[in-house]
Design a protein around this motif. Structure first.
Motif, mmCIF file in Angstrom:
data_model
loop_
_atom_site.group_PDB
_atom_site.id
_atom_site.type_symbol
_atom_site.label_atom_id
_atom_site.label_comp_id
_atom_site.label_asym_id
_atom_site.label_seq_id
_atom_site.Cartn_x
_atom_site.Cartn_y
_atom_site.Cartn_z
ATOM 1 N N ASN A 68 0.857 -1.185 0.000
ATOM 2 C CA ASN A 68 0.000 0.000 0.000
ATOM 3 C C ASN A 68 0.893 1.234 0.000
ATOM 4 O O ASN A 68 1.721 1.390 0.905
ATOM 5 N N VAL A 69 0.731 2.086 -1.002
ATOM 6 C CA VAL A 69 1.509 3.320 -1.066
ATOM 7 C C VAL A 69 0.525 4.484 -1.205
ATOM 8 O O VAL A 69 -0.094 4.672 -2.255
ATOM 9 N N ASN A 70 0.379 5.240 -0.129
ATOM 10 C CA ASN A 70 -0.529 6.393 -0.113
ATOM 11 C C ASN A 70 0.268 7.629 -0.504
ATOM 12 O O ASN A 70 1.163 8.061 0.232
ATOM 13 N N ILE A 71 -0.027 8.172 -1.674
ATOM 14 C CA ILE A 71 0.733 9.303 -2.219
ATOM 15 C C ILE A 71 -0.073 10.591 -2.086
ATOM 16 O O ILE A 71 -1.208 10.687 -2.573
ATOM 17 N N PHE A 72 0.522 11.568 -1.424
ATOM 18 C CA PHE A 72 -0.055 12.901 -1.297
ATOM 19 C C PHE A 72 0.639 13.802 -2.306
ATOM 20 O O PHE A 72 1.857 13.973 -2.263
ATOM 21 N N ASN A 73 -0.126 14.384 -3.199
ATOM 22 C CA ASN A 73 0.430 15.231 -4.254
ATOM 23 C C ASN A 73 0.444 16.679 -3.803
ATOM 24 O O ASN A 73 -0.591 17.358 -3.801
ATOM 25 N N HIS A 74 1.624 17.170 -3.422
ATOM 26 C CA HIS A 74 1.789 18.572 -3.041
ATOM 27 C C HIS A 74 2.414 19.396 -4.166
ATOM 28 O O HIS A 74 2.887 20.508 -3.914
ATOM 29 N N LEU A 75 2.417 18.840 -5.384
ATOM 30 C CA LEU A 75 2.894 19.599 -6.535
ATOM 31 C C LEU A 75 1.795 20.527 -7.029
ATOM 32 O O LEU A 75 0.658 20.490 -6.552
ATOM 33 N N THR A 76 2.126 21.340 -8.004
ATOM 34 C CA THR A 76 1.120 22.175 -8.660
ATOM 35 C C THR A 76 0.615 21.528 -9.943
ATOM 36 O O THR A 76 -0.140 22.142 -10.697
ATOM 37 N N GLU A 77 1.045 20.280 -10.197
ATOM 38 C CA GLU A 77 0.670 19.552 -11.404
ATOM 39 C C GLU A 77 0.075 18.196 -11.021
ATOM 40 O O GLU A 77 0.345 17.671 -9.938
ATOM 41 N N PRO A 78 -0.724 17.602 -11.924
ATOM 42 C CA PRO A 78 -1.172 16.223 -11.697
ATOM 43 C C PRO A 78 0.028 15.291 -11.610
ATOM 44 O O PRO A 78 1.114 15.592 -12.117
ATOM 45 N N PHE A 79 -0.191 14.119 -10.983
ATOM 46 C CA PHE A 79 0.934 13.232 -10.705
ATOM 47 C C PHE A 79 0.491 11.778 -10.793
ATOM 48 O O PHE A 79 -0.626 11.427 -10.399
ATOM 49 N N LEU A 80 1.376 10.922 -11.335
ATOM 50 C CA LEU A 80 1.206 9.473 -11.301
ATOM 51 C C LEU A 80 2.570 8.825 -11.091
ATOM 52 O O LEU A 80 3.592 9.345 -11.557
ATOM 53 N N MET A 81 2.559 7.679 -10.419
ATOM 54 C CA MET A 81 3.794 6.938 -10.184
ATOM 55 C C MET A 81 3.664 5.548 -10.791
ATOM 56 O O MET A 81 2.636 4.880 -10.628
ATOM 57 N N THR A 82 4.712 5.099 -11.483
ATOM 58 C CA THR A 82 4.727 3.732 -11.987
ATOM 59 C C THR A 82 5.855 2.961 -11.329
ATOM 60 O O THR A 82 6.819 3.546 -10.814
#
Length: 546
Positions: A68-82
């Motif tokens: 389980n990897v809970n990712i909080f996006n604090h960028l100003t852009e959309p985000f995805l991780m592979t």
């Protein structure tokens, strides 16, 4: 009646899956993705960090674990991780590429949840949207064998993760705008080792100890040669496969590839030690760049002495091919299961289909684009995985993408190849250009059975390695060359096939394999019944709105 039976079987499989998952061990991570202003290679740049770390934290798990990897996006852009190389067994919902997932919007979070099945090895993760990889956001992945499965080498005294890759001073948004305007990426400004410049990273060795180095090329475009001053490397694993043990003085590691080597520290009868260089230098380029790290022994001087390990000849493709062909599967050992890797006799399986993927270049309105079989990929407004699940029309056009090179005028398209579940497929990657290519298939490992210069033809099959070809997920294709792979399509889902070189991928060099159905069913006409059910927390976008 048949549809009712299918639905009942699907429900039973879902229940069994949930029961098995309920008893599986789990590991959980909470990652905050944010910007940070850092000095890298002596120049200030806004980079992407995870939990304020660059590179990000190591993701560590054991085969069979639920992650389980809970990712909080604090960028100003959309985000995805592979998760480069993890197979996401029957769960392409978690793949983290634009064709399978809606993005994590700024100020929101999303939890990836997947099980690591029948897989061990060394991998890495990275962001997939908007050329964000050029700003960082990547890190190492370690997957360990279950306790009951013996590792085919003595337990190392320590492990180090080494992420090597080219680096650019320019902000990733400026680089992205350059590509959008039809320009190619410039020459890199340097090579990083674990996010740092020359001699800023060191590894502490103890005399006589043996260390496992997990090395990944996380760069954008540059193949790298990795070597250690006065230390040999025993290659033991690549991307989840234990390989026949050979000693190398240097290794060519292409974009997206990962290797594990064992290095034995020196001993000295009077206890006098010195430091040593680690080099990662550009390969097959008109420029010379190198990243430098250090090995330090107890009480050793900070600066190494003696001859620097020589780089290979810059354009010596023949020796690189020879090295690639020398890396073969160790058939006598197990990986994630006790049975040996050679228990699956891939060379005796009947091939059901041949696909040929040829990379090329096109221009559109005087702007640079890249193609596969003459098609430059464009994304629909809705991820293909959601299009398929909700049976949306007018997005995936059957047979639009030619599965062989054609002489048609290059065009734009959303390239999807339908593959029947459990087909055994022969894929040839052809590279007619003067620049090395690197290809990756999400969700799968494949057997690299052939490699050669010139064009591919049916006669090349006679020279295939059908016994101990290495199994991996990323393969290089040299200029004016071809590579042949065999792949068992046993992982249902929507899977990304891409150039690992960031410029080519960003400008259209990718496609998707839609793997589902069975027997004689047409995958394009049956309801989605692959893999895990759609996650309860799936993100909506495009034509699937809240």
């Amino acid at each position: 009646m048949r549809n009712v039976v299918v639905e009942v079987l699907l429900l039973i499989s879902m229940v069994l899956l949930e029961l098995s998952n309920a008893f599986a061990p789990s590991v959980s991570y909470e990652w905050v993705v944010s910007y940070s202003q850092r000095s890298v290679l002596g120049a200030n740049k806004q980079i992407i960090v995870i939990n304020d770390m660059f590179p990000g934290p190591i993701l560590s798990a054991t085969a069979g674990d639920i992650v389980n990897v809970n990712i909080f996006n604090h960028l100003t852009e959309p985000f995805l991780m592979t998760w480069n190389g993890l197979q996401m067994r029957k769960n392409s919902w978690q793949d983290g590429v634009r064709g399978t997932n809606c993005p994590i919007l700024p100020g929101t979070n999303w939890t990836y949840r997947f099980q690591i099945k029948d897989q061990i090895g060394s991998y890495f993760y990275f962001p997939t949207l908007l050329l964000q990889k050029a700003a960082g956001g990547y890190g190492s992945i370690r997957v360990y064998s279950p306790e009951l499965v013996q590792v085919p080498f003595p337990h190392p005294d320590g492990e180090f993760d080494i992420l090597i890759g080219d680096w650019f001073y320019t902000d990733h948004r400026v680089m992205r705008a350059s590509l959008d305007n039809g320009l190619s990426l410039a020459t890199p400004d340097g090579i990083l080792i674990n996010g740092r410049g020359p001699e800023e990273t060191f590894f502490a060795f103890q005399p006589g100890k043996t260390y496992r180095l997990r090395i990944s090329n996380v760069g954008l475009k540059t193949s790298l040669n990795f070597r250690i001053q006065d230390h040999d490397m025993l290659l033991v694993e690549t991307e989840g496969s234990y390989v026949q043990k050979h000693t190398y003085s240097s290794l060519d590691i292409h974009v997206g590839q990962s290797y594990s080597v064992l290095v034995t520290a020196k001993t000295d009868p009077v206890g006098i030690y010195r430091s040593y260089y680690i080099f990662a230098s550009a390969r097959f380029t008109n420029f010379y760049l190198s990243g430098i790290a250090l090995i330090r022994y107890p009480n050793s001087p900070l600066d190494p002495v003696g001859p620097v390990p020589a780089a290979p000849e810059p354009w010596d493709y023949a020796s690189s091919v020879q090295q690639a062909l020398s890396i073969r599967e160790d058939l006598d050992v197990g990986a994630a299961r006790p049975n040996p890797q050679g228990s699956y006799h891939y060379g005796r399986v009947n091939v059901t289909r041949t696909l040929i993927f040829q990379n090329d270049v096109m221009t559109s309105s005087n702007k640079l684009r890249y193609t596969v079989n003459g098609v430059s990929f464009v994304f629909p407004e809705t991820p293909l995985k959601l299009v398929d699940h909700f049976q949306l029309k007018n997005t995936i056009v059957p047979d639009m993408f030619p599965t062989y090179p054609s002489n048609k005028t290059p065009s734009f398209g959303t390239s999807v190849v339908d593959i029947r579940y459990k087909d055994f497929v022969h894929i040839v990657f052809e590279n007619p250009l003067d620049e090395l290519q690197s290809w990756h298939i999400d969700g799968y490992n494949f057997f690299v059975v052939g490699m050669g210069f010139g064009g591919w033809s049916e006669s090349k099959r006679a020279g295939y390695n059908l016994v101990d070809a290495v199994s991996r997920s990323t393969i290089q294709v040299y200029p004016y060359s071809w590579v042949a792979i065999l792949i068992a399509m046993d992982n249902q889902g929507m899977w990304n096939v891409r150039s690992q070189k960031a410029e080519q991928w960003y400008l259209g060099q990718e496609l998707y394999l839609r793997v589902k159905g069975d027997g004689q069913e047409d995958p394009s006409n049956i309801p989605v019944q692959d893999e895990c059910p759609i996650p309860e927390n799936f993100i909506r976008c495009g034509r699937i709105l809240q």
